[in-house]
Design an enzyme around this catalytic site. Structure first.
Site, PDB file in Angstrom:
ATOM      1  N   GLY A 111       0.839  -1.190   0.000  1.00 48.46           N
ATOM      2  CA  GLY A 111       0.000   0.000   0.000  1.00 48.46           C
ATOM      3  C   GLY A 111       0.875   1.241   0.000  1.00 48.46           C
ATOM      4  O   GLY A 111       2.070   1.169   0.307  1.00 48.46           O
TER       5      GLY A 111
ATOM      6  N   CYS B 286       6.030  -0.369   7.505  1.00 48.80           N
ATOM      7  CA  CYS B 286       5.681   0.849   6.768  1.00 48.80           C
ATOM      8  C   CYS B 286       6.881   1.297   5.959  1.00 48.80           C
ATOM      9  O   CYS B 286       8.007   1.328   6.478  1.00 48.80           O
ATOM     10  CB  CYS B 286       5.275   1.952   7.745  1.00 48.80           C
ATOM     11  N   LEU B 287       6.648   1.648   4.703  1.00 48.73           N
ATOM     12  CA  LEU B 287       7.745   2.103   3.845  1.00 48.73           C
ATOM     13  C   LEU B 287       8.352   3.400   4.380  1.00 48.73           C
ATOM     14  O   LEU B 287       9.490   3.719   4.053  1.00 48.73           O
ATOM     15  CB  LEU B 287       7.240   2.299   2.409  1.00 48.73           C
TER      16      LEU B 287
ATOM     17  N   HIS C 280      -4.336   1.425   7.599  1.00 49.61           N
ATOM     18  CA  HIS C 280      -2.973   1.974   7.733  1.00 49.61           C
ATOM     19  C   HIS C 280      -2.801   3.177   6.791  1.00 49.61           C
ATOM     20  O   HIS C 280      -2.235   4.201   7.183  1.00 49.61           O
ATOM     21  CB  HIS C 280      -1.985   0.831   7.414  1.00 49.61           C
ATOM     22  N   GLU C 281      -3.312   3.050   5.553  1.00 50.65           N
ATOM     23  CA  GLU C 281      -3.153   4.141   4.572  1.00 50.65           C
ATOM     24  C   GLU C 281      -4.025   5.346   4.932  1.00 50.65           C
ATOM     25  O   GLU C 281      -3.591   6.496   4.772  1.00 50.65           O
ATOM     26  CB  GLU C 281      -3.505   3.666   3.155  1.00 50.65           C
TER      27      GLU C 281
ATOM     28  N   HIS D  41      -2.282   7.377   7.372  1.00 52.79           N
ATOM     29  CA  HIS D  41      -1.282   8.263   6.749  1.00 52.79           C
ATOM     30  C   HIS D  41      -1.930   9.564   6.282  1.00 52.79           C
ATOM     31  O   HIS D  41      -1.373  10.652   6.461  1.00 52.79           O
ATOM     32  CB  HIS D  41      -0.637   7.597   5.528  1.00 52.79           C
TER      33      HIS D  41
END
Ligand code: GNR
Ligand code: NI
Length: 180
Positions: free
Chosen positions: A46, A91-92, A133-134, A137
């Site tokens: 994602g 997480c990236l 999660h997104e 953000h």
């Protein structure tokens, strides 16, 4: 197609609350494509626009094994949520850090596609976790915010140290030209 740079914790820009998307134009379509390419190449399941320093409510996700089920959600809203489950998240924007987070197990989401058409979808399992999660953000929230202050400060120190090391490595690798 272009790979975009991903902001890393504790970059304050990750704390920005994204604004709704209002223009469904070619630039939005290009951004969605570039975010998918960036996510696939990372690799990740994602990516939120916030992570690539675009503060608009847009996310992409693909939890399939074969990277053949891309989802693009514009102005996403969780309508209903049921159950709870704990998942090991990463997480990236917090590279190399994984920890357990509790979230809703099943969600119903309303969003728009890149053309502005409204749709609803049900998600469970990893896709449900990823979408939550997104959306976090897009609201300036990171999964490490669910961990203790002690863990978060250790993570900040670890990432700072890795960044300093990378900078030093880049310096020593630079060709040294004799001074005039
Ligand atoms: O690639 C990712 N994996 C992941 C694993 C468990 C829970 C959430 C995620 S999302 C993450 C990519 C990312 O940072 N998206 O913002
Ligand atoms: Ni993330």
């Amino acid at each position: 197609m272009t790979k975009l740079a991903i902001l890393e914790f504790p970059d304050p820009r990750l704390r920005t609350r994204a604004e709704p998307v209002t223009e469904f134009d070619a630039a939005l379509q290009q951004l969605a494509e570039n975010m998918l390419e960036t996510m696939y190449s990372a690799p990740g399941i994602g990516l939120a626009a916030t992570q690539v320093d675009v503060h608009r409510r847009l996310l992409v996700a693909d939890v399939s094994q074969d990277n053949d089920s891309p989802h693009v959600l514009v102005n996403p809203q969780i309508l209903t949520a049921e159950g709870t489950e704990v998942t090991e998240e990463g997480c990236l924007s917090v590279p190399g850090v994984f920890d357990e987070v509790e979230r809703s197990e099943r969600i119903r989401v309303r969003a728009q596609d890149v053309n502005g058409r409204t749709f609803e979808m049900d998600a469970d399992g990893l896709l449900a976790v990823c979408i939550q999660h997104e959306i976090d953000h897009l609201n300036g929230k990171l999964f490490v915010d669910y961990l203790s202050e002690l863990k978060r400060s250790k993570i900040r120190k670890k990432l700072d140290k890795e960044r300093r090391q990378r900078a030093a490595d880049a310096g020593s690798l630079r060709p040294q030209v004799p001074a005039l």
